[in-house]
Design an enzyme around this catalytic site. Structure first.
Site, PDB file in Angstrom:
ATOM      1  N   LYS A   1      36.684  30.933  31.265  1.00 26.96           N
ATOM      2  CA  LYS A   1      37.861  30.784  30.771  1.00 26.96           C
ATOM      3  C   LYS A   1      38.035  31.194  29.494  1.00 26.96           C
ATOM      4  O   LYS A   1      39.245  31.930  29.509  1.00 26.96           O
ATOM      5  CB  LYS A   1      38.859  29.298  31.610  1.00 26.96           C
TER       6      LYS A   1
ATOM      7  N   HIS B   1      33.418  15.892  30.137  1.00 23.70           N
ATOM      8  CA  HIS B   1      33.767  16.742  28.991  1.00 23.70           C
ATOM      9  C   HIS B   1      34.964  16.273  28.322  1.00 23.70           C
ATOM     10  O   HIS B   1      35.234  15.549  27.884  1.00 23.70           O
ATOM     11  CB  HIS B   1      35.199  17.550  29.439  1.00 23.70           C
TER      12      HIS B   1
ATOM     13  N   GLU C   1      28.049  23.676  30.207  1.00 29.94           N
ATOM     14  CA  GLU C   1      29.622  24.582  30.158  1.00 29.94           C
ATOM     15  C   GLU C   1      30.221  24.993  28.626  1.00 29.94           C
ATOM     16  O   GLU C   1      31.258  24.888  28.665  1.00 29.94           O
ATOM     17  CB  GLU C   1      30.966  24.029  31.329  1.00 29.94           C
TER      18      GLU C   1
END
Length: 430
Positions: free
Chosen positions: A96, A224, A300
């Protein structure tokens, strides 16, 4: 210019770690852009050539159009840095951030896996020849049709953070490998995600019990800390909370073997409040202490890999001089990329790109200056009231560190090109 076959290689000596056997063998890994990428994207090896020299060359060839230099050598260097400092955490690149196929192919060649958040992103990664078991569908709230597609393609790993998502998975994909995303303290991050995603810690037990009743397979925990994280403590706290939930899950017959450290990794150590190496040094011993060797750990990173790789050059195609009423002047400049194109990062990523004057010369007088993008929208403002020397129409500005959340969200609003011409290079930064 070096021939492709004479690119430098990096030799490292393997050291014992929590995921490797005792060994003294020397492993040789070639840290270079793969040859198929070099060929397809005409990647030019530039060694230590200054970016300004490369910009001048393209200005001479194309006197007005904005353009990017994408340095895939920097992407490779970031991978090397990751493996040297946080080897236990397998990187899953968050596409993304920047869906460049050249970047994806480069990272995939080193064994980097991928974080996808939609059907289209999964399609893109599979289309690059990446196996479905190298993808985590890391969106806690998914459309049923997208879950069905993931199932049909063999993408097994996916995140969730609420009961309704569990019911959806039980209906559509009961054999999925589910990862519970927990809420974190993201108060020290520029972009906070806990307002949208993450199960509160006090409801995790209920979710685990629900999954058990539904016969679903939860394999681990994800979190996250938010993009632009400013505190190592945010990572440490989230890791510690994850370990607690690992133990809680054992009461329901689950033996978790997967931990996802999520994103929030800085893309530029020079401008970040914390550096990647500092985060890695702080969490390495914590991970080894709290999680046994059979627990697979991933992360990530998005901006970490690509932020520094992109340099954008824009042309000043119009100019207005204005009298401030105090005996001095200010200037309005109009350039051929704006907030509807690459500079959407100003709104969506809280970024403040720094305008650098190409060929500044001996101009020492500075004036209050505002830089606008090319569209007819007055909100299309890149920088307001910054100090610059007086520029002339036809001059150039350039912006470094433009790889994260820039081209990913660009649009062709007002008929302007959504993404400038892109040139790929490989600098010698290892």
């Amino acid at each position: 210019m070096l021939a492709i076959d004479s690119y430098p290689s990096y030799t490292k000596t393997s050291k014992p770690s929590s995921e490797s056997t005792e060994t003294t063998e020397t492993e040789t890994m070639s840290y270079q852009v793969p040859k198929d990428v070099v060929s397809k994207w005409s990647v030019e090896y530039v060694g230590s050539t200054p970016i300004e020299e490369l910009i001048q060359k393209k200005i001479d060839e194309s006197p007005e159009d904005a353009f990017y230099f994408v340095d895939l050598g920097r992407v490779v260097a970031k991978y090397k840095q990751w493996m040297e400092n946080l080897p236990r955490a397998k990187p899953y690149y968050a596409i993304k951030c920047n869906p460049s196929t050249a970047v994806i192919k480069t990272l995939a060649s080193f064994g980097v896996n991928f974080d996808c958040a939609s059907q289209s992103e999964i399609q893109q990664i599979l289309g690059c020849g990446v196996a479905p078991n190298r993808i985590i569908y890391a969106n806690p709230c998914k459309m049923k049709s997208h879950i069905r597609y993931a199932k049909s393609m063999g993408v097994e790993m996916m995140t969730f953070d609420n009961k309704d998502e569990l019911l959806k998975c039980a209906e559509v994909y009961p054999n999925a490998k589910l990862v519970l995303r927990i809420i974190t303290d993201d108060s020290q991050s520029v972009c906070k995600f806990s307002t949208k995603f993450g199960a509160p810690l006090d409801v995790c037990e209920e979710l685990i019990a629900t999954a058990k009743d539904l016969g679903l397979n939860i394999v681990g925990i994800s979190f996250h800390v938010g993009s632009g994280c400013m505190s190592v403590a945010s990572f440490e706290s989230a890791i510690t909370n994850s370990a607690r939930i690992f133990k809680m899950a054992e009461n329901y017959g689950y033996k978790f073997n997967f931990l996802d450290l999520g994103g929030g990794w800085p893309g530029n150590d020079n401008e970040s409040a914390i550096a990647f190496n500092d985060i890695a040094a702080a969490i390495r011993p914590l991970l080894d202490r709290l999680f046994p060797e059979d627990v697979k750990i991933i992360a990530e990173p998005g901006r970490y890999f690509v932020a520094e790789s992109h340099t954008l050059a824009v042309n000043v195609f119009a100019k207005r001089a204005m009298d401030t009423g105090y005996g001095d002047r200010k200037f309005l400049y109009y350039v051929n990329d704006g907030v509807y194109q690459s500079f959407n990062c100003i709104f969506f990523d809280h970024n403040s790109p720094k305008a650098l004057v190409f060929a500044p010369g001996d101009r020492t007088d500075l004036y209050r200056s505002t830089i606008f993008g090319p569209t007819c929208d007055s909100m299309d403002c890149i920088a307001k009231d910054i100090l610059l020397p007086e520029l002339e129409v036809g001059e150039w500005l350039y912006f470094k560190d433009m790889g994260a959340y820039t081209v990913a969200a660009a649009s062709p609003f007002n008929g302007f090109q959504s993404c400038p011409t892109t040139y790929y290079i490989e600098s010698d930064v290892l």
